[in-house]
Design a protein around this motif. Sequence first.
Motif, mmCIF file in Angstrom:
data_model
loop_
_atom_site.group_PDB
_atom_site.id
_atom_site.type_symbol
_atom_site.label_atom_id
_atom_site.label_comp_id
_atom_site.label_asym_id
_atom_site.label_seq_id
_atom_site.Cartn_x
_atom_site.Cartn_y
_atom_site.Cartn_z
ATOM 1 N N GLY A 251 0.200 9.648 -0.602
ATOM 2 C CA GLY A 251 -0.041 8.923 0.421
ATOM 3 C C GLY A 251 0.267 7.330 0.424
ATOM 4 O O GLY A 251 -0.187 6.463 1.223
ATOM 5 N N ALA A 252 1.165 6.972 -0.528
ATOM 6 C CA ALA A 252 1.483 5.705 -0.853
ATOM 7 C C ALA A 252 2.257 5.169 0.410
ATOM 8 O O ALA A 252 3.118 5.891 0.991
ATOM 9 C CB ALA A 252 2.350 5.658 -2.092
ATOM 10 N N PRO A 253 2.119 3.999 0.644
ATOM 11 C CA PRO A 253 2.728 3.157 1.713
ATOM 12 C C PRO A 253 4.423 3.255 1.296
ATOM 13 O O PRO A 253 4.614 3.032 0.354
ATOM 14 C CB PRO A 253 2.259 1.770 1.974
ATOM 15 N N GLN A 254 5.265 3.054 2.516
ATOM 16 C CA GLN A 254 6.542 3.164 2.108
ATOM 17 C C GLN A 254 7.021 1.860 1.488
ATOM 18 O O GLN A 254 8.136 1.835 0.747
ATOM 19 C CB GLN A 254 7.359 3.368 3.235
ATOM 20 N N ALA A 255 6.309 0.741 1.925
ATOM 21 C CA ALA A 255 6.483 -0.499 1.290
ATOM 22 C C ALA A 255 6.350 -0.431 -0.184
ATOM 23 O O ALA A 255 7.455 -1.113 -0.878
ATOM 24 C CB ALA A 255 5.535 -1.623 1.894
ATOM 25 N N LEU A 256 5.589 0.160 -0.747
ATOM 26 C CA LEU A 256 5.444 0.314 -2.182
ATOM 27 C C LEU A 256 6.687 1.034 -2.725
ATOM 28 O O LEU A 256 7.195 0.527 -3.897
ATOM 29 C CB LEU A 256 4.173 1.015 -2.808
ATOM 30 N N ILE A 257 7.100 2.110 -2.213
ATOM 31 C CA ILE A 257 8.175 2.896 -2.612
ATOM 32 C C ILE A 257 9.359 2.003 -2.378
ATOM 33 O O ILE A 257 10.244 2.135 -3.541
ATOM 34 C CB ILE A 257 8.284 4.244 -1.932
ATOM 35 N N ASP A 258 9.871 1.277 -1.449
ATOM 36 C CA ASP A 258 10.924 0.454 -1.246
ATOM 37 C C ASP A 258 10.907 -0.567 -2.205
ATOM 38 O O ASP A 258 11.860 -1.020 -2.930
ATOM 39 C CB ASP A 258 10.936 -0.053 -0.149
ATOM 40 N N ALA A 259 9.832 -1.170 -2.547
ATOM 41 C CA ALA A 259 9.726 -2.265 -3.602
ATOM 42 C C ALA A 259 10.069 -1.681 -5.015
ATOM 43 O O ALA A 259 10.619 -2.401 -5.398
ATOM 44 C CB ALA A 259 8.322 -2.833 -3.827
ATOM 45 N N LEU A 260 9.566 -0.538 -5.199
ATOM 46 C CA LEU A 260 9.795 0.012 -6.614
ATOM 47 C C LEU A 260 11.305 0.351 -6.720
ATOM 48 O O LEU A 260 12.079 0.159 -7.856
ATOM 49 C CB LEU A 260 9.086 1.190 -6.737
#
Length: 281
Positions: A251-260
Motif C-alpha cells: 500500500g505504499a504511495p507511488q511518490a515513495l516508490i518514485d523517490a526511491l
Amino acid sequence: MKTITSVAIAALMLGLAACKPAADTKAAAAPAAAAVALIEKPKLSEEVEALPRLAGDSPAIVRINAELDRLDAAASADAAECARMGNEAGQGGGWSRWITRPMIGPAYVTLREHLDTYCGGASPSTSQTAITYDLSTGARVNWPALLPGLGLVQDAAEQGMPADYVYNVRSAQLEALYERKMIADEPPGDAEGRGCLEVWKPKPADELGQGFKIWADAEHGGVAIDADYAHVVQACAGTVYLTADELRAAGAPQALIDALTAAKAAGNWAPKEEEAAEPAA
C-alpha cells in the motif's frame, strides 16, 4: 492548395506548442533526483562522529536540524556516562559512533547511527539505528501509515526512554516476509549450521512477534528491514529490502516508490564502496 497547406502546417505547429506545457508539467511532477546538501560537523570526540545537518532554512529543515542537535547532545551524554560506568567497574569504557547516509533525497533523508559500546560487564554491544525524515514536513516517517498493507504497529513509548528514541515496528505480515527473504538469501547449509532456521521458522499469525527497524534505502532502491534480535541470536539478523512491487502490495504511495527509484539512479547515498583498484600493468 498552397494556402491550405500553410494553414495545416500552422495548425500543426500550434498543436505541438500547445502540447509542450503538458509534457513539461509531467516532468516537473516527477521527483527531482538532486541530493540534499549536507553540512558536515566536527566530531563530538575522537570516537564519536557527529550527525550532519541539512543545508537550508525551510521549516522542515529547521525541524530536522533541531532534532539532530538533540541526538548529538544525547550521544555526548551517553558516551560520558558509559566511560563513568566502565571506570567505576574497573574495566574501562568505550563508546564509538559513526554515521552513514542510506538516502539523501529526493523527498526523504535517512541517517543511520552505528554504535560500538562497552561500559563494563560481560561483553561489548553493537547496534544500529536509522531514522528516515520526510523533507516536506521535517517529521520522521510514520511507517505504519505509509505501508498500511503490512499491518505495522509501532512499539509504545516506555517511561524513562529518551524523547527521541526510535521505537521498533512489528506485525505478523512483516515477520513472515522478513523470514521468507532471509531463508531465500541464505547460502545452502549456512543457516542450519548457525541454527537460524529455527529463529526464522513461521510464527502464529495472531502474534505481532519480532520487532524490526525500517528505513528508506537509496542504494537498493527500496525500504530496508532489519530484525532487532536479542543478543543471543543477533548473528541471525540481516537486512532485507522491499522491492517496488512489494511496496505497492504493502500500500505504499507511488511518490515513495518514485523517490526511491530516483535516489538509486542518482546514487544518493553515502558512503559508497571504493572502486576496486585497477590491476598493475
